[in-house]
Design a protein around this motif. Structure first.
Motif, PDB file in Angstrom:
ATOM      1  N   ALA A  38       0.836  -1.199   0.000  1.00  0.00           N
ATOM      2  CA  ALA A  38       0.000   0.000   0.000  1.00  0.00           C
ATOM      3  C   ALA A  38       0.869   1.246   0.000  1.00  0.00           C
ATOM      4  CB  ALA A  38      -0.913  -0.015   1.223  1.00  0.00           C
ATOM      5  N   ALA A  39       1.914   1.255   0.847  1.00  0.00           N
ATOM      6  CA  ALA A  39       2.780   2.434   0.907  1.00  0.00           C
ATOM      7  C   ALA A  39       3.487   2.646  -0.423  1.00  0.00           C
ATOM      8  CB  ALA A  39       3.797   2.276   2.031  1.00  0.00           C
ATOM      9  N   ASN A  40       3.945   1.553  -1.044  1.00  0.00           N
ATOM     10  CA  ASN A  40       4.641   1.703  -2.324  1.00  0.00           C
ATOM     11  C   ASN A  40       3.716   2.272  -3.385  1.00  0.00           C
ATOM     12  OD1 ASN A  40       6.920   0.675  -1.221  1.00  0.00           O
ATOM     13  ND2 ASN A  40       6.595  -1.404  -1.956  1.00  0.00           N
ATOM     14  N   LEU A  41       2.494   1.756  -3.442  1.00  0.00           N
ATOM     15  CA  LEU A  41       1.541   2.274  -4.428  1.00  0.00           C
ATOM     16  C   LEU A  41       1.249   3.746  -4.173  1.00  0.00           C
ATOM     17  CD1 LEU A  41      -1.166  -0.466  -4.989  1.00  0.00           C
ATOM     18  CD2 LEU A  41       0.339   0.561  -6.661  1.00  0.00           C
ATOM     19  N   LEU A  42       1.175   4.105  -2.897  1.00  0.00           N
ATOM     20  CA  LEU A  42       0.880   5.498  -2.556  1.00  0.00           C
ATOM     21  C   LEU A  42       1.977   6.416  -3.074  1.00  0.00           C
ATOM     22  CD1 LEU A  42      -0.854   7.059   0.181  1.00  0.00           C
ATOM     23  CD2 LEU A  42       1.536   7.589   0.272  1.00  0.00           C
ATOM     24  N   ILE A  43       3.234   6.016  -2.853  1.00  0.00           N
ATOM     25  CA  ILE A  43       4.336   6.846  -3.356  1.00  0.00           C
ATOM     26  C   ILE A  43       4.260   6.955  -4.866  1.00  0.00           C
ATOM     27  CG2 ILE A  43       6.825   6.955  -3.627  1.00  0.00           C
ATOM     28  CD1 ILE A  43       7.130   5.780  -0.983  1.00  0.00           C
TER      29      ILE A  43
ATOM     30  N   SER B 170       7.957   2.268  10.133  1.00  0.00           N
ATOM     31  CA  SER B 170       8.605   2.568   8.859  1.00  0.00           C
ATOM     32  C   SER B 170       7.577   2.830   7.783  1.00  0.00           C
ATOM     33  CB  SER B 170       9.494   1.406   8.436  1.00  0.00           C
ATOM     34  OG  SER B 170      10.549   1.258   9.321  1.00  0.00           O
ATOM     35  N   VAL B 171       6.483   2.061   7.798  1.00  0.00           N
ATOM     36  CA  VAL B 171       5.467   2.257   6.758  1.00  0.00           C
ATOM     37  C   VAL B 171       4.776   3.604   6.953  1.00  0.00           C
ATOM     38  CG1 VAL B 171       3.283   1.426   5.878  1.00  0.00           C
ATOM     39  CG2 VAL B 171       5.122  -0.163   6.277  1.00  0.00           C
ATOM     40  N   ILE B 172       4.507   3.982   8.203  1.00  0.00           N
ATOM     41  CA  ILE B 172       3.914   5.302   8.431  1.00  0.00           C
ATOM     42  C   ILE B 172       4.863   6.392   7.935  1.00  0.00           C
ATOM     43  CG2 ILE B 172       3.079   6.906  10.179  1.00  0.00           C
ATOM     44  CD1 ILE B 172       2.323   4.500  11.860  1.00  0.00           C
ATOM     45  N   PHE B 173       6.144   6.222   8.250  1.00  0.00           N
ATOM     46  CA  PHE B 173       7.176   7.162   7.799  1.00  0.00           C
ATOM     47  C   PHE B 173       7.180   7.247   6.271  1.00  0.00           C
ATOM     48  CE2 PHE B 173      12.081   7.776   7.913  1.00  0.00           C
ATOM     49  CZ  PHE B 173      11.932   9.098   7.569  1.00  0.00           C
ATOM     50  N   LEU B 174       7.150   6.072   5.616  1.00  0.00           N
ATOM     51  CA  LEU B 174       7.198   6.032   4.156  1.00  0.00           C
ATOM     52  C   LEU B 174       5.955   6.686   3.559  1.00  0.00           C
ATOM     53  CD1 LEU B 174       9.016   4.896   1.959  1.00  0.00           C
ATOM     54  CD2 LEU B 174       7.710   2.801   2.026  1.00  0.00           C
ATOM     55  N   THR B 175       4.795   6.405   4.154  1.00  0.00           N
ATOM     56  CA  THR B 175       3.563   7.030   3.680  1.00  0.00           C
ATOM     57  C   THR B 175       3.670   8.547   3.778  1.00  0.00           C
ATOM     58  OG1 THR B 175       2.408   5.129   4.573  1.00  0.00           O
ATOM     59  CG2 THR B 175       1.077   6.994   3.943  1.00  0.00           C
ATOM     60  N   ALA B 176       4.196   9.004   4.917  1.00  0.00           N
ATOM     61  CA  ALA B 176       4.328  10.449   5.098  1.00  0.00           C
ATOM     62  C   ALA B 176       5.280  11.032   4.062  1.00  0.00           C
ATOM     63  CB  ALA B 176       4.834  10.752   6.505  1.00  0.00           C
ATOM     64  N   ILE B 177       6.352  10.306   3.748  1.00  0.00           N
ATOM     65  CA  ILE B 177       7.286  10.789   2.725  1.00  0.00           C
ATOM     66  C   ILE B 177       6.567  10.895   1.388  1.00  0.00           C
ATOM     67  CG2 ILE B 177       9.341  10.207   1.393  1.00  0.00           C
ATOM     68  CD1 ILE B 177      10.499   8.930   3.837  1.00  0.00           C
ATOM     69  N   GLY B 178       5.760   9.860   1.068  1.00  0.00           N
ATOM     70  CA  GLY B 178       5.043   9.890  -0.201  1.00  0.00           C
ATOM     71  C   GLY B 178       4.111  11.084  -0.297  1.00  0.00           C
ATOM     72  N   LEU B 179       3.343  11.322   0.779  1.00  0.00           N
ATOM     73  CA  LEU B 179       2.404  12.453   0.747  1.00  0.00           C
ATOM     74  C   LEU B 179       3.156  13.777   0.675  1.00  0.00           C
ATOM     75  CD1 LEU B 179      -0.140  11.182   3.396  1.00  0.00           C
ATOM     76  CD2 LEU B 179      -0.435  11.276   0.937  1.00  0.00           C
ATOM     77  N   LEU B 180       4.282  13.822   1.398  1.00  0.00           N
ATOM     78  CA  LEU B 180       5.096  15.041   1.392  1.00  0.00           C
ATOM     79  C   LEU B 180       5.611  15.318  -0.016  1.00  0.00           C
ATOM     80  CD1 LEU B 180       6.234  17.072   3.402  1.00  0.00           C
ATOM     81  CD2 LEU B 180       8.206  15.619   3.662  1.00  0.00           C
ATOM     82  N   TYR B 181       6.077  14.258  -0.679  1.00  0.00           N
ATOM     83  CA  TYR B 181       6.564  14.444  -2.044  1.00  0.00           C
ATOM     84  C   TYR B 181       5.429  14.908  -2.952  1.00  0.00           C
ATOM     85  CZ  TYR B 181       8.654  13.722  -6.538  1.00  0.00           C
ATOM     86  OH  TYR B 181       9.110  13.937  -7.798  1.00  0.00           O
ATOM     87  N   GLY B 182       4.245  14.337  -2.742  1.00  0.00           N
ATOM     88  CA  GLY B 182       3.117  14.775  -3.547  1.00  0.00           C
ATOM     89  C   GLY B 182       2.807  16.245  -3.353  1.00  0.00           C
TER      90      GLY B 182
END
Lengths: 115, 525
Positions: A38-43, B170-182
């Motif tokens: 899920a996290a990968n798809l989100l990125i 780590s997944v929460i961190f990664l999600t936050a990075i993704g949203l931040l990049y967006g």
């Protein structure tokens, strides 16, 4: 496309959390797999689903022409996939060993070290 | 070119690779463990000295200019943390020579140790948010493997909780990075800091800030996300516990300091109350948990949690003085907490148990060990002139200046409670006579290569303990120069503009004008 992806990612996160909240350690691992996907798809989605050319700069120019696909999330997601895979491989082995040693796959039977 | 910025990462990676080459040769691995960590200490001192002179040192990987490539950046906070990492790494290298079981050494104990140090150093030095995630994972994977070396039942149970919670973080961190990049379209932390100030949706920025707070809060074991720590930290071999206790949670705290002073300094006012009460509750729950325990390492594990509260208090008060106090608390805690774990390893070697009820009489038997414990424990409780006193003094003063009287009172009360549980350990382990049911050295001491007992090498265990106890005293005696360094850190963290300018160089102004142009065109990144 983006709304569809957003819904799919949301469902993935929800399923993952649900699986992780069960007591079985196998379901815990399945939850972790879904969560990292899920996290990968989100990125991958955050950069926008542009149907563009690869980001190549023609000779003699300083910036690419026309719409391009953002390369950075793809590089990032590639790294994240590799890391997630390695960690998942580790946790599968860990769960197997834990099952062999504790002889139970119920999380409630693994409370010796809790205080 | 400033090679000293990259060296603290490269040296442990290199020594880890070399000790992998000598997979079958235990003496060689042991030799590399000490020399490699000594080399790490030397380059860390180099980094510290040159950072002290220049303020900020940056290194652009592959010579790509700042927002595009990966930046390594050292300010005083990074330099101090790297220096402490190197000191702990070297102590662990020496201590492990005497304590690590042969089986563990054959399963790559030393390469993992080096790899973990490389991950920690990378997390302290990187200036790129996704790179921070990558170094976190490097560190975590090595720590996972170290945690289950030996494969006992308790270790497996502890590891499942530790692995799950850290992966979730780590997944929460990664999600936050993704949203931040967006939102901002960049991963460089300095660049993010510039662009977040001008972001359209400030509400979204606050959501992101909370996500980072939760992710790092899990890793730092802050209330209410700390429960995995006392369940897992006391299970592995003592040297590994000590390393984890000293370094790993502090990486989470470091990340909180870095992210909230640099990137989310605007939304700090909103989150300050949450963090302040989080810090207070972390202190209280940790110390109450410790008071209820009767196992040496479990007491120490709960104390890690309560001390994390002091560090968070420094960040939550959010003044230069408070930040200085918070960082001093980190530095003091890395030294003292590692030392207490090492002492618990020695007492285990001497008396064959971690249960306080079964121990005793060590004051008469080993007076110098008792002195080392006394120094570390009372430093943790905050007695002058030891290092813990100054950390607490600065924090309390900052708290009173900021008008946060209730939380400051909590911090003082928790100091008393810490003293209570440390006195409990002192009474049980050192003061009372040895109880009847203790069978000293029930299990035979691990045998060396030639079959001799390793017992004579007890001095290898004492050496780091004495050095670290001395370190705690020295931080106390030289409180003024130490405090000056901490004040520099406080100033640097509270003024992120200098950091941004140091990282982005002339692109800092360019970045701003580019951003303004984009906003005018109405096409955000």
């Amino acid at each position: 496309m983006e709304p569809l992806m957003a819904v799919a990612i949301g469902i993935l996160y929800a399923t993952a959390i649900f699986m992780m909240l069960r007591r079985s350690i196998v379901k815990l691992v399945i939850g972790l797999i879904l969560l990292s996907n899920a996290a990968n798809l989100l990125i991958f989605t955050t950069a926008g689903m542009t149907r563009g050319a690869p980001p190549l700069i023609p000779e003699g120019m300083s910036r690419p022409l026309g719409a391009i696909a953002d390369p950075l999330p793809q590089a990032v997601v590639l790294t994240a996939i590799v890391i997630a895979f390695g960690v998942l491989a580790f946790s599968v082995v860990l769960v197997r060993r834990a099952y062999e040693i504790v002889k139970a796959e119920d999380m409630d039977k693994m409370k010796d070290t809790d205080t | 070119m400033n090679p000293e910025v990259a060296l603290p990462i490269l040296v442990p990676l290199f020594s880890g690779a070399v000790s992998l080459l000598f997979w079958r040769s235990r003496p060689m691995q042991r030799f590399i463990a000490v020399t490699g960590n000594l080399a790490l200490l030397i380059v860390s001192l180099w980094l510290f000295v040159s950072t002290h002179q220049l303020g900020y040192i940056t290194l652009q990987m592959g010579d790509w200019p700042a927002p595009f490539g990966i930046t390594l950046v050292a300010d005083m906070l990074s330099a101090v943390m790297i220096l402490l990492t190197a000191i702990i790494g070297l102590s662990m290298g020496i201590y492990s020579l005497a304590t690590t079981a042969q089986g563990h050494e054959k399963f790559g104990y030393y390469p993992l140790l080096h790899l973990m140090l490389a991950g920690v150093a990378g997390a302290f030095l990187t200036g790129d948010i996704f790179n921070l995630y990558v170094w976190f994972e490097v560190m975590l994977v090595a720590s996972f493997a170290l945690l289950i070396l030996g494969g006992e039942r308790a270790q497996m149970e502890g590891a499942i909780k530790y692995v799950t919670m850290n992966l979730l973080a780590s997944v929460i961190f990664l999600t936050a990075i993704g949203l931040l990049y967006g939102m901002v379209g960049t991963l460089n932390m300095a660049d993010i800091a510039l662009r977040l100030d001008m972001a359209e949706h400030q509400g979204m920025v606050e959501v992101l800030a909370v996500m980072f707070m939760v992710a790092f809060g899990i890793k730092a074991a802050a209330f209410p996300l700390f429960f995995w720590l006392p369940a897992s930290y006391h299970t592995p071999p003592v040297a590994v516990s000590a390393l984890f206790a000293g370094l790993l949670t502090k990486v989470g705290v470091y990340a909180l300091f870095r992210v909230f002073t640099l990137m989310f300094d605007q939304s700090m006012g909103y989150l300050q109350d949450i963090m302040l009460w989080g810090a207070a509750l972390t202190m209280v729950t940790g110390v109450l948990g410790a008071a209820a325990q009767y196992e040496f390492r479990r007491i120490l594990s709960f104390h890690i949690v309560s001390q994390i509260g002091y560090m968070l208090l420094g960040l939550a008060l959010y003044t230069p003085l408070a930040i200085a106090g918070g960082v001093l608390a980190i530095a003091h805690n890395i030294v003292v907490k590692t030392n207490l774990f090492l002492i618990s390893g020695i007492t285990h070697r001497l008396q064959g148990t971690h249960q306080l009820k079964k121990m005793g009489g060590l004051y008469r038997e080993r007076p110098w060990l008792a002195v080392a414990f006394f120094i570390s424990a009372f430093s943790l409780a905050g007695f002058p002139p030891l290092s813990g006193f100054f950390a607490k003094f600065v924090l309390v003063r900052a708290g009173i200046e900021a008008g946060a009287y209730a939380v400051t009172a909590v911090a003082l009360a928790v100091g008393l409670m810490t003293l209570y549980s440390m006195v409990k350990v002192w009474n049980e382990v050192f003061w009372k006579t040895l109880p009847e049911d203790n069978c000293i050295l029930q299990e035979p001491a691990p045998a060396g290569d030639d079959g001799r007992l390793v017992k004579p090498s007890l001095w290898l265990m004492y050496l780091p303990v004495v050095v670290l106890a001395l370190g705690s005293v020295l931080i106390g005696i030289f409180a003024e120069p130490v405090m000056r360094v901490m004040e520099t850190i406080g100033e640097q963290l509270m003024n992120p503009t200098d950091y941004i300018r140091a990282v982005l160089g002339e692109n800092a102004d360019g970045g701003i004008s580019l951003l303004e142009a984009e906003v005018q065109e109405g096409s955000g990144p």
